[in-house]
Design a protein around this motif. Sequence first.
Motif, PDB file in Angstrom:
ATOM      1  N   GLN A 162      50.082  26.485  33.076  1.00 18.99           N
ATOM      2  CA  GLN A 162      49.824  28.036  33.287  1.00 18.99           C
ATOM      3  C   GLN A 162      50.665  28.470  32.589  1.00 18.99           C
ATOM      4  OE1 GLN A 162      51.239  30.041  35.739  1.00 18.99           O
ATOM      5  NE2 GLN A 162      52.951  28.728  35.964  1.00 18.99           N
ATOM      6  N   ALA A 163      52.066  28.341  32.472  1.00 17.19           N
ATOM      7  CA  ALA A 163      53.022  29.329  32.133  1.00 17.19           C
ATOM      8  C   ALA A 163      52.688  29.536  30.552  1.00 17.19           C
ATOM      9  CB  ALA A 163      54.370  28.837  32.158  1.00 17.19           C
ATOM     10  N   GLN A 164      52.262  28.461  29.692  1.00 16.74           N
ATOM     11  CA  GLN A 164      51.955  28.629  28.261  1.00 16.74           C
ATOM     12  C   GLN A 164      50.634  29.283  28.022  1.00 16.74           C
ATOM     13  OE1 GLN A 164      52.593  25.230  25.618  1.00 16.74           O
ATOM     14  NE2 GLN A 164      54.467  24.772  26.963  1.00 16.74           N
ATOM     15  N   TYR A 174      49.347  29.238  39.764  1.00 13.84           N
ATOM     16  CA  TYR A 174      48.904  29.892  38.566  1.00 13.84           C
ATOM     17  C   TYR A 174      49.356  31.448  38.707  1.00 13.84           C
ATOM     18  CZ  TYR A 174      45.768  26.199  38.155  1.00 13.84           C
ATOM     19  OH  TYR A 174      45.344  24.705  38.171  1.00 13.84           O
ATOM     20  N   ARG A 175      50.385  31.712  37.709  1.00 12.11           N
ATOM     21  CA  ARG A 175      50.860  32.942  37.789  1.00 12.11           C
ATOM     22  C   ARG A 175      50.057  34.157  37.033  1.00 12.11           C
ATOM     23  NH1 ARG A 175      55.719  32.083  35.740  1.00 12.11           N
ATOM     24  NH2 ARG A 175      55.458  33.330  34.046  1.00 12.11           N
ATOM     25  N   PHE A 176      49.829  35.330  37.562  1.00 13.67           N
ATOM     26  CA  PHE A 176      48.792  36.193  36.777  1.00 13.67           C
ATOM     27  C   PHE A 176      49.764  36.818  35.893  1.00 13.67           C
ATOM     28  CE2 PHE A 176      47.606  40.873  36.530  1.00 13.67           C
ATOM     29  CZ  PHE A 176      46.444  40.659  35.864  1.00 13.67           C
ATOM     30  N   CYS A 177      49.387  36.841  34.532  1.00 12.68           N
ATOM     31  CA  CYS A 177      50.021  37.395  33.268  1.00 12.68           C
ATOM     32  C   CYS A 177      49.286  38.624  32.987  1.00 12.68           C
ATOM     33  CB  CYS A 177      49.932  36.182  32.303  1.00 12.68           C
ATOM     34  SG  CYS A 177      51.017  36.881  30.753  1.00 12.68           S
ATOM     35  N   PRO A 178      49.763  39.657  33.209  1.00  8.11           N
ATOM     36  CA  PRO A 178      49.189  40.879  32.825  1.00  8.11           C
ATOM     37  C   PRO A 178      48.875  41.238  31.312  1.00  8.11           C
ATOM     38  CG  PRO A 178      51.376  41.540  33.882  1.00  8.11           C
ATOM     39  CD  PRO A 178      51.005  40.014  34.020  1.00  8.11           C
TER      40      PRO A 178
END
Length: 359
Positions: free
Chosen positions: A254-256, A182-186
Motif C-alpha cells: 500500500q505504501a508503494q 491502507y494509508r490515504f495518499c492525496p
Amino acid sequence: MKLLVVASPLGPLGSGAGGGVELTLANLVVGLLQRGHGLTVLAAEGSVLPPDAAAADLWTCPGTPQASLQHQPREAPITIAADGLLPRLWRRVLAEGPAAGFDAVLNLSADWLPFWLTPTAPLPIFHLVSMGSVQAALDREIAELARWDQRRLAFHSRSQAADFDLPAAPVVVGNGFDLQAYRFCPQSEPLLGWVGRVAPEKGLEDAAAVAASLGLPLAVWGLREDPAYAAAVEASVPAGTLQWRGFLPTAELQAQLGPCRALLNTPKWNEAYGNVVVEALACGVPVVAYRRGGPGELVQPGITGELVEPDDRDALAEAVGRVERIERAACRRWVEQHASRAVLAERLEAWLQAGLEPQ
Ligand code: UDP
C-alpha cells in the motif's frame, strides 16, 4: 459461534499462492473475531496468520498443494495428488470437526472435494466461492449443492454468481478490508500501477501496452506465477516500461501503490471480486478497469475510476487520460462505506446464521 475456516489448498497462507483468498481469509477471520465468534483456521503447513488474528487457533496439515484450476482445461477431470493437501485438510475436518464442537465450517477453497462431501458431512459446511466458472466438474457440483440447499453458498459479486446454475437468488457478500492497513495518499505521481498474480487470466499485457502508449511507467506488484508469460509481456513493450516490484506484504504494497495516478485492472476472466481494486481505492488511487466480473461492479465510473469495454486497449488508454478528474478522497470514502472488514463480518454472520436455521 465456534467456526472452523478452511483455507485454500494452493499453498501456505502468507505465500501469495492462494491469491486474493489469503487476504480474504485474514480479513474475515479478524472481522468475525471482533464480533465475538471463536475462530479456528485450518491451512497448509507453513501458514502464518496476521498479528491481529492471533486470537484464532491455527491447525495445519502437510501435503502437496493442489494445482490451480484456472490453468487447466475446463473439461479436465478432477486430479488429486496421492499425498495431496486437499484431502488431508478435509479428512481432518471430518475426523476432528464434530468432536471439537464447531457450529459451522467455512470453506474458502474452490475445489470439487469439499462441495461434493457437504451433503453427507457430519457437520454443516458453508462455502464462500472464490472464483467464477473455471471447471465443468466443479460447476456441476456447485449446481448440485445449490439444489440440495443453496443457503450453504455465498459469492463475492453478482457477476461471479451468474456463472453458476442456481435455483434461487445468490447470497452476495462482497469482501472486506482493514481500512487502517491502507494509508490515504492525496497526491499522485506520473506512475501507473498493476497488482495481481502474473498469469494470463490477469491480462497484464493489456496494461503494459497502455502504459507504453501513454509513455508512463507501469509498476507491477504480485507473484510471478507464470515466468514465461511474464517474460513475454516484458518483451512486448519498450524496455523500462515495466517496473517489477515483487510480491510484498500489505504494509509495503500500500505504501508503494499510494502514489500511483491510477491502477489498471485488466482481467481476461470473470474475476470473482478483485481485491486489488479495493486496495487501490483504499489508498485513494482511482481504478481504470474492464467492465467485466467483480471490478465491473466495484468501480463507480466518474466517481472512483473508469470502466471501459473489455479488451479495448485504446479505450483504456483514453480513460486513463480522464482520471485526473477523479477525487482521490471519494475513492477512499467508497471503501469505508461499502467494503470494510466490519461490513463483511456482519454479512457473513447473517448468512451463516440463516443457513443454520432448520429448512
Ligand atoms: N498481493 C499482495 N502483495 C503483492 C501483490 C498482491 O499481498 O505484492 C495480494 C493482494 O493483496 C490481493 C491478492 O494478492 O489480495 C490478489 O487478489 P485478487 O483478488 O486481485 O486476485 P486473485 O489472485 O485471487 O485471482
